[in-house]
Design an enzyme around this catalytic site. Structure first.
Site, PDB file in Angstrom:
ATOM      1  N   ASN A   7       0.537  -1.119   0.125  1.00 28.38           N
ATOM      2  CA  ASN A   7      -0.001  -0.131  -0.101  1.00 28.38           C
ATOM      3  C   ASN A   7       0.571   0.876  -0.154  1.00 28.38           C
ATOM      4  O   ASN A   7       1.573   1.349   0.613  1.00 28.38           O
ATOM      5  CB  ASN A   7      -1.183  -0.241   1.648  1.00 28.38           C
ATOM      6  N   HIS A  43      -5.505   3.360  -1.761  1.00 33.22           N
ATOM      7  CA  HIS A  43      -6.816   3.905  -1.259  1.00 33.22           C
ATOM      8  C   HIS A  43      -7.319   5.208  -1.441  1.00 33.22           C
ATOM      9  O   HIS A  43      -6.871   6.151  -0.582  1.00 33.22           O
ATOM     10  CB  HIS A  43      -5.929   3.282   0.325  1.00 33.22           C
ATOM     11  N   ARG A  45      -9.119   7.765  -0.980  1.00 35.76           N
ATOM     12  CA  ARG A  45     -10.049   8.957  -0.181  1.00 35.76           C
ATOM     13  C   ARG A  45     -11.135  10.548  -0.472  1.00 35.76           C
ATOM     14  O   ARG A  45      -9.873  10.959  -1.325  1.00 35.76           O
ATOM     15  CB  ARG A  45      -9.582   9.085   1.376  1.00 35.76           C
ATOM     16  N   HIS A  50      -4.442  11.660   0.636  1.00 29.85           N
ATOM     17  CA  HIS A  50      -3.353  11.114  -0.444  1.00 29.85           C
ATOM     18  C   HIS A  50      -3.394  10.552  -1.222  1.00 29.85           C
ATOM     19  O   HIS A  50      -2.327  11.603  -2.655  1.00 29.85           O
ATOM     20  CB  HIS A  50      -2.521   9.492   1.033  1.00 29.85           C
ATOM     21  N   GLU A  70      -8.766   0.720  -3.084  1.00 34.12           N
ATOM     22  CA  GLU A  70      -9.610   0.347  -1.628  1.00 34.12           C
ATOM     23  C   GLU A  70     -10.251   1.078  -1.274  1.00 34.12           C
ATOM     24  O   GLU A  70      -9.954   2.425  -2.007  1.00 34.12           O
ATOM     25  CB  GLU A  70      -8.591   0.074  -0.919  1.00 34.12           C
ATOM     26  N   HIS A 190      -4.303  -4.559   7.264  1.00 33.50           N
ATOM     27  CA  HIS A 190      -4.079  -3.473   8.451  1.00 33.50           C
ATOM     28  C   HIS A 190      -3.321  -3.921  10.284  1.00 33.50           C
ATOM     29  O   HIS A 190      -3.620  -4.899  10.909  1.00 33.50           O
ATOM     30  CB  HIS A 190      -5.829  -3.742   8.582  1.00 33.50           C
ATOM     31  N   ASP A 191      -2.264  -2.871  10.343  1.00 36.06           N
ATOM     32  CA  ASP A 191      -1.714  -3.100  11.415  1.00 36.06           C
ATOM     33  C   ASP A 191      -0.335  -4.512  11.248  1.00 36.06           C
ATOM     34  O   ASP A 191       0.134  -4.710  11.974  1.00 36.06           O
ATOM     35  CB  ASP A 191      -2.095  -2.644  12.523  1.00 36.06           C
ATOM     36  N   HIS A 214       1.200   0.948   6.204  1.00 38.24           N
ATOM     37  CA  HIS A 214       2.107   2.070   6.998  1.00 38.24           C
ATOM     38  C   HIS A 214       3.549   1.526   7.810  1.00 38.24           C
ATOM     39  O   HIS A 214       4.198   1.910   8.180  1.00 38.24           O
ATOM     40  CB  HIS A 214       0.560   2.033   7.988  1.00 38.24           C
TER      41      HIS A 214
END
Length: 237
Positions: A7, A43, A45, A50, A70, A190-191, A214
């Site tokens: 990502n 992703h 938004r 970003h 996403e 995620h994470d 991330h």
């Protein structure tokens, strides 16, 4: 081997901070693929804080692995997806002001809506995935929407892993088996990080793809992007 989709939202965040084109998102994506990344996730938004909608159009022209977009399927997002036609779209029920995704779909309450959106995407030849919590009822509900895959929301696993790895992964193992039973492919994200990814991969069956952004970018600040991508790939073998 589980596929690693990187990502690149954080690369776009850094670029946007100064209003120029440093770092160059397209160059970074080319480098990620050259270093062994097996997919690119973005992703966009609504506020485009970003990834911008134009980034999605530009990336479609250069990504040689798989492009995964996403987002919450609001009309503008769905129009973008149907125009760009990525390899995969991952439907995420995040609010416009969400800092990051924080919950999976209620696939029962939103079944008809999801079925309509997924129908449009599949007609365009786009593989679909639904972002869900590791809840057996939500997994079974996803199977009624026509989706190809589900993506397990792994924030709870990452939070609990340091103190209780087995307790953290138990619900995900069950969810993975149910997804397989009802004919759904399985992604996760995620994470996830270098610290917790190997245990998750080894404990969760039928896993096909993880999306990591991330943590991977943060780890790369210390260890280097090429090195980190290959560290993830080694843990996912």
């Amino acid at each position: 081997m589980v596929r690693l989709s990187v990502n690149v939202n954080k690369i776009a965040t850094l670029r946007n901070a100064r209003g120029g084109n440093m770092p160059d998102l397209l160059k970074v994506v080319r480098d990620i693929e050259a270093f062994g990344g097996e997919g690119i996730t973005i992703h966009p938004r609504p506020d485009q804080r970003h990834i911008r909608y134009q980034d999605a159009r530009d990336l479609k022209k250069i990504v040689r692995t798989e492009l995964n977009i996403e987002g919450n399927p609001i009309p503008e997002f769905l129009d973008l997806v149907l125009q760009v036609r990525p390899d995969q779209v991952t439907l995420v029920p995040d609010a416009p002001d969400a800092i990051t995704s924080n919950a999976g779909w209620d696939t029962i309450a939103h079944r008809d809506f999801l079925r309509e959106v997924i129908g449009k995407c599949r007609k365009a030849g786009i593989r679909t995935s639904i972002f869900v919590d590791p809840d057996p009822e939500m997994i079974r509900g996803a199977a009624e929407t026509g989706t190809d895959r589900v993506e397990l929301y792994t924030e709870a696993y990452a939070r609990e892993y340091p103190t209780d790895p087995e307790g953290a992964v138990k619900a995900y193992r069950t969810a993975a088996n149910i997804a397989h039973e009802v004919g759904l492919g399985l992604n996760a994200g995620h994470d996830l990080s270098l610290e917790n990814i190997a245990y998750f991969k080894n404990q969760v069956p039928h896993l096909q793809e993880v999306s990591i952004g991330h943590a991977l970018i943060c780890e790369s600040l210390y260890l280097g992007l090429e090195n980190v991508i290959n560290m993830y790939k080694n843990k996912l073998r």
